[in-house]
Each structure stands twice: as structure tokens, then as C-alpha cells.
Design a protein around this motif. Structure first.
Motif, PDB file in Angstrom:
ATOM      1  N   ARG A 170       0.846  -1.198   0.000  1.00  0.00           N
ATOM      2  CA  ARG A 170       0.000   0.000   0.000  1.00  0.00           C
ATOM      3  C   ARG A 170       0.879   1.244   0.000  1.00  0.00           C
ATOM      4  N   ASP A 171       0.461   2.246  -0.755  1.00  0.00           N
ATOM      5  CA  ASP A 171       1.199   3.503  -0.802  1.00  0.00           C
ATOM      6  C   ASP A 171       0.535   4.490   0.164  1.00  0.00           C
ATOM      7  N   PRO A 172       1.191   4.763   1.300  1.00  0.00           N
ATOM      8  CA  PRO A 172       0.562   5.648   2.295  1.00  0.00           C
ATOM      9  C   PRO A 172       0.330   7.072   1.800  1.00  0.00           C
ATOM     10  N   GLU A 173       0.984   7.440   0.707  1.00  0.00           N
ATOM     11  CA  GLU A 173       0.795   8.778   0.140  1.00  0.00           C
ATOM     12  C   GLU A 173      -0.506   8.874  -0.651  1.00  0.00           C
ATOM     13  N   ARG A 174      -1.128   7.718  -0.880  1.00  0.00           N
ATOM     14  CA  ARG A 174      -2.307   7.667  -1.753  1.00  0.00           C
ATOM     15  C   ARG A 174      -3.524   7.160  -0.997  1.00  0.00           C
ATOM     16  N   LYS A 175      -3.945   7.914  -0.019  1.00  0.00           N
ATOM     17  CA  LYS A 175      -5.107   7.503   0.772  1.00  0.00           C
ATOM     18  C   LYS A 175      -6.392   7.717  -0.021  1.00  0.00           C
ATOM     19  N   GLU A 176      -7.158   6.647  -0.186  1.00  0.00           N
ATOM     20  CA  GLU A 176      -8.438   6.737  -0.896  1.00  0.00           C
ATOM     21  C   GLU A 176      -9.448   5.851  -0.185  1.00  0.00           C
ATOM     22  N   THR A 177     -10.690   6.267  -0.193  1.00  0.00           N
ATOM     23  CA  THR A 177     -11.741   5.443   0.411  1.00  0.00           C
ATOM     24  C   THR A 177     -12.181   4.377  -0.590  1.00  0.00           C
ATOM     25  N   LYS A 178     -12.922   3.385  -0.085  1.00  0.00           N
ATOM     26  CA  LYS A 178     -13.444   2.353  -0.971  1.00  0.00           C
ATOM     27  C   LYS A 178     -14.330   2.982  -2.044  1.00  0.00           C
ATOM     28  N   GLU A 179     -15.110   3.997  -1.669  1.00  0.00           N
ATOM     29  CA  GLU A 179     -15.991   4.657  -2.630  1.00  0.00           C
ATOM     30  C   GLU A 179     -15.178   5.355  -3.729  1.00  0.00           C
ATOM     31  N   GLN A 180     -14.092   6.003  -3.335  1.00  0.00           N
ATOM     32  CA  GLN A 180     -13.240   6.671  -4.340  1.00  0.00           C
ATOM     33  C   GLN A 180     -12.606   5.647  -5.284  1.00  0.00           C
ATOM     34  N   LEU A 181     -12.203   4.500  -4.720  1.00  0.00           N
ATOM     35  CA  LEU A 181     -11.585   3.459  -5.550  1.00  0.00           C
ATOM     36  C   LEU A 181     -12.615   2.873  -6.519  1.00  0.00           C
ATOM     37  N   LEU A 182     -13.841   2.712  -6.051  1.00  0.00           N
ATOM     38  CA  LEU A 182     -14.902   2.205  -6.933  1.00  0.00           C
ATOM     39  C   LEU A 182     -15.198   3.195  -8.050  1.00  0.00           C
ATOM     40  N   GLU A 183     -15.195   4.467  -7.712  1.00  0.00           N
ATOM     41  CA  GLU A 183     -15.427   5.511  -8.712  1.00  0.00           C
ATOM     42  C   GLU A 183     -14.317   5.475  -9.764  1.00  0.00           C
ATOM     43  N   LYS A 184     -13.078   5.282  -9.316  1.00  0.00           N
ATOM     44  CA  LYS A 184     -11.933   5.162 -10.231  1.00  0.00           C
ATOM     45  C   LYS A 184     -12.158   3.963 -11.150  1.00  0.00           C
ATOM     46  N   TRP A 185     -12.595   2.840 -10.558  1.00  0.00           N
ATOM     47  CA  TRP A 185     -12.846   1.628 -11.353  1.00  0.00           C
ATOM     48  C   TRP A 185     -13.886   1.905 -12.427  1.00  0.00           C
ATOM     49  N   ARG A 186     -14.958   2.595 -12.049  1.00  0.00           N
ATOM     50  CA  ARG A 186     -16.031   2.857 -13.022  1.00  0.00           C
ATOM     51  C   ARG A 186     -15.525   3.705 -14.185  1.00  0.00           C
ATOM     52  N   LYS A 187     -14.645   4.646 -13.916  1.00  0.00           N
ATOM     53  CA  LYS A 187     -14.088   5.480 -14.992  1.00  0.00           C
ATOM     54  C   LYS A 187     -13.195   4.656 -15.912  1.00  0.00           C
ATOM     55  N   LEU A 188     -12.511   3.637 -15.338  1.00  0.00           N
ATOM     56  CA  LEU A 188     -11.622   2.799 -16.144  1.00  0.00           C
ATOM     57  C   LEU A 188     -12.385   1.769 -16.978  1.00  0.00           C
ATOM     58  N   HIS A 189     -13.598   1.431 -16.525  1.00  0.00           N
ATOM     59  CA  HIS A 189     -14.373   0.367 -17.189  1.00  0.00           C
ATOM     60  C   HIS A 189     -15.782   0.863 -17.496  1.00  0.00           C
ATOM     61  N   PRO A 190     -15.890   1.865 -18.378  1.00  0.00           N
ATOM     62  CA  PRO A 190     -17.219   2.435 -18.652  1.00  0.00           C
ATOM     63  C   PRO A 190     -18.197   1.386 -19.178  1.00  0.00           C
ATOM     64  N   GLY A 191     -19.396   1.427 -18.655  1.00  0.00           N
ATOM     65  CA  GLY A 191     -20.447   0.514 -19.120  1.00  0.00           C
ATOM     66  C   GLY A 191     -20.420  -0.844 -18.447  1.00  0.00           C
ATOM     67  N   LYS A 192     -19.419  -1.117 -17.614  1.00  0.00           N
ATOM     68  CA  LYS A 192     -19.330  -2.418 -16.928  1.00  0.00           C
ATOM     69  C   LYS A 192     -19.736  -2.256 -15.466  1.00  0.00           C
ATOM     70  N   GLU A 193     -20.062  -3.395 -14.868  1.00  0.00           N
ATOM     71  CA  GLU A 193     -20.393  -3.383 -13.442  1.00  0.00           C
ATOM     72  C   GLU A 193     -19.244  -4.013 -12.657  1.00  0.00           C
ATOM     73  N   PRO A 194     -18.875  -3.407 -11.525  1.00  0.00           N
ATOM     74  CA  PRO A 194     -17.786  -3.967 -10.738  1.00  0.00           C
ATOM     75  C   PRO A 194     -18.194  -5.242 -10.025  1.00  0.00           C
ATOM     76  N   LYS A 195     -17.224  -6.120  -9.798  1.00  0.00           N
ATOM     77  CA  LYS A 195     -17.470  -7.295  -8.958  1.00  0.00           C
ATOM     78  C   LYS A 195     -17.288  -6.851  -7.511  1.00  0.00           C
ATOM     79  N   LEU A 196     -18.320  -7.048  -6.719  1.00  0.00           N
ATOM     80  CA  LEU A 196     -18.254  -6.613  -5.324  1.00  0.00           C
ATOM     81  C   LEU A 196     -18.169  -7.823  -4.407  1.00  0.00           C
ATOM     82  N   PHE A 197     -17.308  -7.708  -3.387  1.00  0.00           N
ATOM     83  CA  PHE A 197     -17.120  -8.837  -2.463  1.00  0.00           C
ATOM     84  C   PHE A 197     -17.472  -8.427  -1.054  1.00  0.00           C
TER      85      PHE A 197
END
Ligand code: SF4
Ligand code: SF4
Length: 88
Positions: free
Chosen positions: A61-88
Motif C-alpha cells: 500500500r502507498d501511504p501517500e495515496r489515501k483513498e476510500t473504498k468509494e473513491q476506488l470504486l469511482e476510479k474503477w467505473r471510470k476505467l471500465h465504462p459501461g461495466k459493473e464492478p465485482k463486489l465482495f
């Protein structure tokens, strides 16, 4: 929190094809992770794949890059437009 690859990396290349966000590439001394594409594997896997496949536990983990789960999911959605994330 995005991952980064420590100096322990032996450049075996195993992690690169495992990243579904295409965040990993070969750098100079080590493989490197683009923090703009790393979601800690949120959206793809339960655990960070690069860490799981690495023989020397170089991804961390990079401590300089603090992100919440919601922010990471938002990043995922931008990288995979039109797809649904796999949630665990
Ligand atoms: S943690 Fe997942 S998304 Fe981030 S670089 Fe590693 S494999 Fe890619
Ligand atoms: S799997 Fe580990 S040792 Fe191999 S390139 Fe990736 S970070 Fe480096």
C-alpha cells in the motif's frame, strides 16, 4: 489506497498480466504501478492480485495515496465504462 511496488521487485513480470486495470508496467529498476489506474483490485478481485502472485511480496500500500473504498470504486467505473464492478 493505491498500491506501489517496492525495491524488492525482481522484475519477474508475473504481476503485469494479472492487473485487470492495466495499472502495471515495466519500469527501470522495478515494475511500476500507475496510481491513477490502481483500485487496490476493488471492482475486480477480493484481494490485490499483484500482491497475491508476487513471489517476493513487493507490492504494498502507498501511504501517500489515501483513498476510500468509494473513491476506488469511482476510479474503477471510470476505467471500465459501461461495466459493473465485482463486489465482495
Ligand atoms: S492492486 Fe490490483 S489494481 Fe492495483 S496494481 Fe495491483 S493488481 Fe492492479
Ligand atoms: S510479481 Fe513481484 S517481483 Fe514480479 S514483477 Fe511483479 S512486483 Fe516484481
Amino acid at each position: 489506497m493505491a498500491y506501489r511496488i517496492s525495491a524488492d521487485c525482481e522484475k519477474c513480470g508475473s504481476c503485469e498480466p494479472e492487473c485487470e486495470n492495466q495499472a502495471i508496467s515495466e519500469g527501470g529498476e522495478t515494475y511500476v504501478i500507475d496510481p491513477e489506474r490502481c483500485t487496490e483490485c476493488i471492482g475486480n478481485y477480493k484481494e490485490p492480485r499483484c500482491f497475491e502472485v508476487c513471489p517476493v511480496a513487493a507490492p504494498e500500500r502507498d501511504p501517500e495515496r489515501k483513498e476510500t473504498k468509494e473513491q476506488l470504486l469511482e476510479k474503477w467505473r471510470k476505467l471500465h465504462p459501461g461495466k459493473e464492478p465485482k463486489l465482495f
